[in-house]
Design a protein around this motif. Sequence first.
Motif, short mmCIF file in Angstrom:
data_model
loop_
_atom_site.label_atom_id
_atom_site.label_comp_id
_atom_site.label_asym_id
_atom_site.label_seq_id
_atom_site.Cartn_x
_atom_site.Cartn_y
_atom_site.Cartn_z
N TRP A 126 15.14 10.38 -9.37
CA TRP A 126 14.51 11.61 -8.73
C TRP A 126 15.55 11.86 -7.43
O TRP A 126 15.94 12.88 -7.30
N TYR B 22 9.45 9.37 -5.42
CA TYR B 22 8.82 9.73 -6.56
C TYR B 22 7.35 9.67 -6.46
O TYR B 22 6.50 10.50 -7.25
N LEU C 103 12.93 13.51 -15.71
CA LEU C 103 13.99 13.11 -14.37
C LEU C 103 15.19 13.42 -14.82
O LEU C 103 16.01 13.58 -13.69
N ARG D 7 14.88 21.08 -11.01
CA ARG D 7 14.13 20.07 -9.81
C ARG D 7 12.71 20.70 -9.60
O ARG D 7 11.53 19.83 -9.50
#
Length: 538
Positions: free
Chosen positions: A77, A117, A285, A292
């Motif tokens: 991430w 995350y 991810l 995103r």
Amino acid sequence: MNLLRSHRALVHGIVVTALALTSLATPRTALAQWTTTYEQFYLQASHNWSFRNQYASADRLFNAFDYGHAILYETLWTKPNAPVARLEEKEFDYLTKTVLVKPPRVPLEEAAIEPKYAQLAPEAKVMFDWAHLLHRQLYDVLADERLSDAQRDREAQRLIAYYKSRPDLAFSSKPKTMALMQEQSYSLAFRKRYPKFNGLIWGYHWLQVGLYEPLIVGKTTAAKQAGVRATVARFWQMVDGAPTALPYQMPMTAAVAPAFATRFPEAAIIFDNLHSMHDVVSDILSNEAVPRNAKRAEIMRAARLYRDDTSYVMPVAAWLAMSKHMGIENMGGSSVGFLPVLPTPSVTYGAVMTHDWETGAMKGFSYGSAAAGAASGGEHAGHDMASMAMPAAMPAAMPAAMPAAMPSTTAAANDSADVAALVHRFHDALERGDSVAAISLLTKDAEILESGSVETVADYRAHHLPADIALAKAIKSTRAPLRVLVQGDLATSTSTSVTKGTFRDRAIDSAGAELIVARRTPQGWRISAIHWSARRRN
């Protein structure tokens, strides 16, 4: 608050803004979003901590596993542009040579390792934590030598009921098809880009379910202790032989720990769904095709599908058949009674087998293939190779050094999976009542044939779409597996369904047929035509 919930009960009020979600995103995005979750601790019982007390070395490995999952998600991430070597070499070496060798003595607070995350998807994080807690309490039940077998069964059922008391967190105890993990638009991204780290995660999952087996089949304390040591040693044999010794397929509980799955089938299914969603989050991810600012929504969608008892569900008998057809030799082998040498996989690394949803029978490969010269004895004897419909030409197994990215065997196979994922996303949007998402999956010139009329996208949005959404939300249709045919830039998907229930005070019991035509566009596959027909069943 009830004592069962008070210990470590946390309430997280998290404001999720686009800036908080992505340090690399553009400054302006959607409005802030409140997300509230809370953690729940062990069910109080006399057997708590038994596994930790009697099998301390094995128990500590689970703490290392928690660290491995957390650092993986945080890296994917927060460092989306990091070189492949960041995970495949640096983090892999640190995990296998340091963390696993000397694992933490106590369970970790994963939010301290994966803070970004945890802000992105706190609900998914707590779902994983809740299932891991069930793992640990079941180890305790099986490790407590004061309990009789009947008492263990009762305690296990009590723990499963306690776990299911949190429908906001609990994975479904209905088996999910592999299509939910392997046939979505984002699927396979992680295993293709990070095959070695993915193999390590599958190795973790092998041990997590495999350790139940020696605790069940061992008839004495000494036998259980020896069995646990042997299973842990087998795990280290996989790690030391990485990458080729790590599992080539996600370990299925019914294959790796059949005695446990027979005795506690609900728990076995929950753990397969848990491990499947771990792969899904990694794919979302790591897949650059998922923007995103859309990754949280995709993770939340997957979490909802893994919690419900209707989406992508297959019969238990089919789940068992699927587990067998995937091949125990491809999952790292049995967790007890194994031979000194690791089994030889019968598929190439990460191969995606397609299965019939109703029977679990393997239909072929959509990615990868069978391996040449696969053994058929020893640990492979239980694998029904004749029923697997192997292709005539079988390329060699995975080389000693896996490439960083593995190309698909055929573009058409990936296209079939993408078209199937498109159809599933469309139906999912209808069931959620998300008209915007449903329309976004149609081409601008799409035509919808329904109720004896042909509608444009504008006509459909104004007329039949609201009714289709209302029906889909009111009654869950039972859908047969899709049949997808790709011909160049066009594809067709056909399927049947049964819809039974009450809609607007009217009894519905109908059989339906669906034909969807998809077209390849610069934005990916989109639906260009839909034809629905239905008839009463009685």
